[in-house]
Design a protein around this motif. Structure first.
Motif, PDB file in Angstrom:
ATOM      1  N   VAL A  18       0.841  -1.204   0.000  1.00  0.00           N
ATOM      2  CA  VAL A  18       0.000   0.000   0.000  1.00  0.00           C
ATOM      3  C   VAL A  18       0.874   1.251   0.000  1.00  0.00           C
ATOM      4  CG1 VAL A  18      -1.583   1.375   1.425  1.00  0.00           C
ATOM      5  CG2 VAL A  18      -2.064  -1.032   1.007  1.00  0.00           C
ATOM      6  N   GLU A  19       1.901   1.248   0.836  1.00  0.00           N
ATOM      7  CA  GLU A  19       2.795   2.415   0.892  1.00  0.00           C
ATOM      8  C   GLU A  19       3.487   2.643  -0.450  1.00  0.00           C
ATOM      9  OE1 GLU A  19       5.325   1.569   4.235  1.00  0.00           O
ATOM     10  OE2 GLU A  19       3.977   2.619   5.613  1.00  0.00           O
ATOM     11  N   ALA A  20       3.940   1.571  -1.084  1.00  0.00           N
ATOM     12  CA  ALA A  20       4.599   1.698  -2.389  1.00  0.00           C
ATOM     13  C   ALA A  20       3.621   2.229  -3.435  1.00  0.00           C
ATOM     14  CB  ALA A  20       5.171   0.352  -2.822  1.00  0.00           C
ATOM     15  N   LEU A  21       2.384   1.742  -3.386  1.00  0.00           N
ATOM     16  CA  LEU A  21       1.381   2.209  -4.350  1.00  0.00           C
ATOM     17  C   LEU A  21       1.002   3.668  -4.093  1.00  0.00           C
ATOM     18  CD1 LEU A  21      -0.887  -0.949  -4.648  1.00  0.00           C
ATOM     19  CD2 LEU A  21       0.632  -0.004  -6.390  1.00  0.00           C
ATOM     20  N   GLU A  22       1.014   4.080  -2.840  1.00  0.00           N
ATOM     21  CA  GLU A  22       0.748   5.492  -2.527  1.00  0.00           C
ATOM     22  C   GLU A  22       1.840   6.384  -3.123  1.00  0.00           C
ATOM     23  OE1 GLU A  22       0.450   5.323   1.739  1.00  0.00           O
ATOM     24  OE2 GLU A  22      -1.738   5.197   1.675  1.00  0.00           O
ATOM     25  N   ILE A  23       3.067   5.922  -3.032  1.00  0.00           N
ATOM     26  CA  ILE A  23       4.184   6.688  -3.606  1.00  0.00           C
ATOM     27  C   ILE A  23       4.050   6.762  -5.120  1.00  0.00           C
ATOM     28  CG2 ILE A  23       6.683   6.640  -4.015  1.00  0.00           C
ATOM     29  CD1 ILE A  23       6.915   5.493  -1.114  1.00  0.00           C
ATOM     30  N   ARG A  24       3.715   5.627  -5.737  1.00  0.00           N
ATOM     31  CA  ARG A  24       3.551   5.613  -7.202  1.00  0.00           C
ATOM     32  C   ARG A  24       2.391   6.510  -7.638  1.00  0.00           C
ATOM     33  NH1 ARG A  24       4.260  -0.583  -7.154  1.00  0.00           N
ATOM     34  NH2 ARG A  24       6.515  -0.761  -7.187  1.00  0.00           N
ATOM     35  N   LEU A  25       1.313   6.509  -6.860  1.00  0.00           N
ATOM     36  CA  LEU A  25       0.180   7.380  -7.183  1.00  0.00           C
ATOM     37  C   LEU A  25       0.600   8.846  -7.081  1.00  0.00           C
ATOM     38  CD1 LEU A  25      -2.765   7.991  -7.829  1.00  0.00           C
ATOM     39  CD2 LEU A  25      -3.279   7.734  -5.392  1.00  0.00           C
ATOM     40  N   ALA A  26       1.351   9.175  -6.046  1.00  0.00           N
ATOM     41  CA  ALA A  26       1.827  10.555  -5.892  1.00  0.00           C
ATOM     42  C   ALA A  26       2.701  10.955  -7.075  1.00  0.00           C
ATOM     43  CB  ALA A  26       2.587  10.706  -4.579  1.00  0.00           C
ATOM     44  N   GLN A  27       3.545  10.044  -7.526  1.00  0.00           N
ATOM     45  CA  GLN A  27       4.399  10.332  -8.687  1.00  0.00           C
ATOM     46  C   GLN A  27       3.556  10.534  -9.947  1.00  0.00           C
ATOM     47  OE1 GLN A  27       6.867   6.839  -8.443  1.00  0.00           O
ATOM     48  NE2 GLN A  27       8.467   7.872  -7.265  1.00  0.00           N
ATOM     49  N   ALA A  28       2.534   9.688 -10.108  1.00  0.00           N
ATOM     50  CA  ALA A  28       1.659   9.810 -11.280  1.00  0.00           C
ATOM     51  C   ALA A  28       0.870  11.119 -11.226  1.00  0.00           C
ATOM     52  CB  ALA A  28       0.705   8.619 -11.360  1.00  0.00           C
ATOM     53  N   LEU A  29       0.421  11.491 -10.031  1.00  0.00           N
ATOM     54  CA  LEU A  29      -0.296  12.762  -9.885  1.00  0.00           C
ATOM     55  C   LEU A  29       0.611  13.945 -10.210  1.00  0.00           C
ATOM     56  CD1 LEU A  29      -2.405  12.091  -6.674  1.00  0.00           C
ATOM     57  CD2 LEU A  29      -3.301  12.641  -8.943  1.00  0.00           C
ATOM     58  N   LEU A  30       1.854  13.865  -9.763  1.00  0.00           N
ATOM     59  CA  LEU A  30       2.803  14.925 -10.072  1.00  0.00           C
ATOM     60  C   LEU A  30       3.030  15.032 -11.578  1.00  0.00           C
ATOM     61  CD1 LEU A  30       4.793  17.095  -9.102  1.00  0.00           C
ATOM     62  CD2 LEU A  30       6.512  15.285  -8.917  1.00  0.00           C
ATOM     63  N   ALA A  31       3.202  13.900 -12.233  1.00  0.00           N
ATOM     64  CA  ALA A  31       3.392  13.895 -13.685  1.00  0.00           C
ATOM     65  C   ALA A  31       2.166  14.475 -14.386  1.00  0.00           C
ATOM     66  CB  ALA A  31       3.675  12.480 -14.184  1.00  0.00           C
ATOM     67  N   LEU A 101      -4.351   1.116  -5.837  1.00  0.00           N
ATOM     68  CA  LEU A 101      -4.225   1.498  -4.428  1.00  0.00           C
ATOM     69  C   LEU A 101      -5.479   1.125  -3.647  1.00  0.00           C
ATOM     70  CD1 LEU A 101      -2.666   2.823  -2.133  1.00  0.00           C
ATOM     71  CD2 LEU A 101      -3.569   5.031  -2.897  1.00  0.00           C
ATOM     72  N   VAL A 102      -6.639   1.381  -4.217  1.00  0.00           N
ATOM     73  CA  VAL A 102      -7.897   1.030  -3.544  1.00  0.00           C
ATOM     74  C   VAL A 102      -7.962  -0.480  -3.314  1.00  0.00           C
ATOM     75  CG1 VAL A 102     -10.402   0.899  -3.865  1.00  0.00           C
ATOM     76  CG2 VAL A 102      -9.203   3.048  -4.284  1.00  0.00           C
ATOM     77  N   ALA A 103      -7.613  -1.257  -4.321  1.00  0.00           N
ATOM     78  CA  ALA A 103      -7.637  -2.718  -4.181  1.00  0.00           C
ATOM     79  C   ALA A 103      -6.655  -3.180  -3.100  1.00  0.00           C
ATOM     80  CB  ALA A 103      -7.317  -3.388  -5.512  1.00  0.00           C
ATOM     81  N   ALA A 104      -5.467  -2.595  -3.095  1.00  0.00           N
ATOM     82  CA  ALA A 104      -4.461  -2.972  -2.092  1.00  0.00           C
ATOM     83  C   ALA A 104      -4.918  -2.589  -0.688  1.00  0.00           C
ATOM     84  CB  ALA A 104      -3.120  -2.314  -2.419  1.00  0.00           C
ATOM     85  N   LYS A 105      -5.539  -1.413  -0.565  1.00  0.00           N
ATOM     86  CA  LYS A 105      -6.037  -0.996   0.749  1.00  0.00           C
ATOM     87  C   LYS A 105      -7.163  -1.912   1.224  1.00  0.00           C
ATOM     88  CE  LYS A 105      -4.721   3.798   1.166  1.00  0.00           C
ATOM     89  NZ  LYS A 105      -5.120   5.106   1.669  1.00  0.00           N
ATOM     90  N   GLN A 106      -7.996  -2.357   0.301  1.00  0.00           N
ATOM     91  CA  GLN A 106      -9.059  -3.287   0.671  1.00  0.00           C
ATOM     92  C   GLN A 106      -8.478  -4.608   1.162  1.00  0.00           C
ATOM     93  OE1 GLN A 106     -11.400  -3.338  -2.928  1.00  0.00           O
ATOM     94  NE2 GLN A 106     -12.743  -1.697  -2.205  1.00  0.00           N
ATOM     95  N   ASP A 107      -7.434  -5.083   0.467  1.00  0.00           N
ATOM     96  CA  ASP A 107      -6.768  -6.320   0.897  1.00  0.00           C
ATOM     97  C   ASP A 107      -6.169  -6.152   2.290  1.00  0.00           C
ATOM     98  OD1 ASP A 107      -7.411  -7.505  -1.494  1.00  0.00           O
ATOM     99  OD2 ASP A 107      -5.416  -7.253  -2.379  1.00  0.00           O
ATOM    100  N   GLU A 108      -5.528  -5.012   2.505  1.00  0.00           N
ATOM    101  CA  GLU A 108      -4.924  -4.745   3.808  1.00  0.00           C
ATOM    102  C   GLU A 108      -6.007  -4.638   4.890  1.00  0.00           C
ATOM    103  OE1 GLU A 108      -1.809  -1.620   5.854  1.00  0.00           O
ATOM    104  OE2 GLU A 108      -3.191  -0.859   4.341  1.00  0.00           O
TER     105      GLU A 108
END
Length: 152
Positions: A18-31, A101-108
């Motif tokens: 989840v943490e890794a996906l949050e970082i990737r989402l932040a990078q995608a949002l920045l892009a 990220l949503v799917a990973a958070k649901q799994d967690e």
């Protein structure tokens, strides 16, 4: 103290994911934001070039300047089209990252719920055990008093 959750290593892995996906989402949002900002800058520049072209065509025309402005405008249009494609791809990427990220958070969260249920069951078992122990103590005390009264 509650015992160690049996699936804690799995929960830790899911949390790290989840943490890794949050970082990737932040990078995608920045892009995406950068692509949007560049598109807006290009559109502003196009508006300035169009205004300059209108001014040049309003009075006596300086043909080399008009040709240069039209070439510049054509180049800007090409860059804007290209940047719109980049922005669309960035938007798709952001949506994909959000869904992951949503799917990973649901799994967690599923494992977190299991962990909490296991802790609740443990506390309930502990409470029942304490109740039985207190009952045994009270019964033993009552039995001892009954024997003392009977021995007198």
């Amino acid at each position: 103290m509650t015992p160690e959750f049996s699936l804690q290593p799995v929960l830790d892995v899911r949390h790290s994911r989840v943490e890794a996906l949050e970082i990737r989402l932040a990078q995608a949002l920045l892009a995406q934001q950068q692509a949007q900002a560049l598109l807006e800058a290009l559109q502003e520049k196009r508006a300035r070039v169009l205004a300059a072209l209108r001014r040049e065509q309003a009075g006596p025309m300086d043909m080399p300047a008009v040709i240069r402005l039209r070439d510049n405008l054509a180049s800007l249009e090409m860059h804007i089209t290209q940047q719109e494609r980049v922005l669309a791809a960035a938007t798709v990427e952001v949506q994909a990252r959000r869904q992951a990220l949503v799917a990973a958070k649901q799994d967690e969260e599923t494992l977190e719920v299991l962990k909490e249920k296991e802790a609740v069951r443990f506390r309930q078992r502990l409470s029942k055990l304490e109740s039985r122990l207190y009952d045994d103590i009270y019964i033993a005390q009552a039995h001892r008093r009954a024997q003392q009264v009977g021995a007198r």
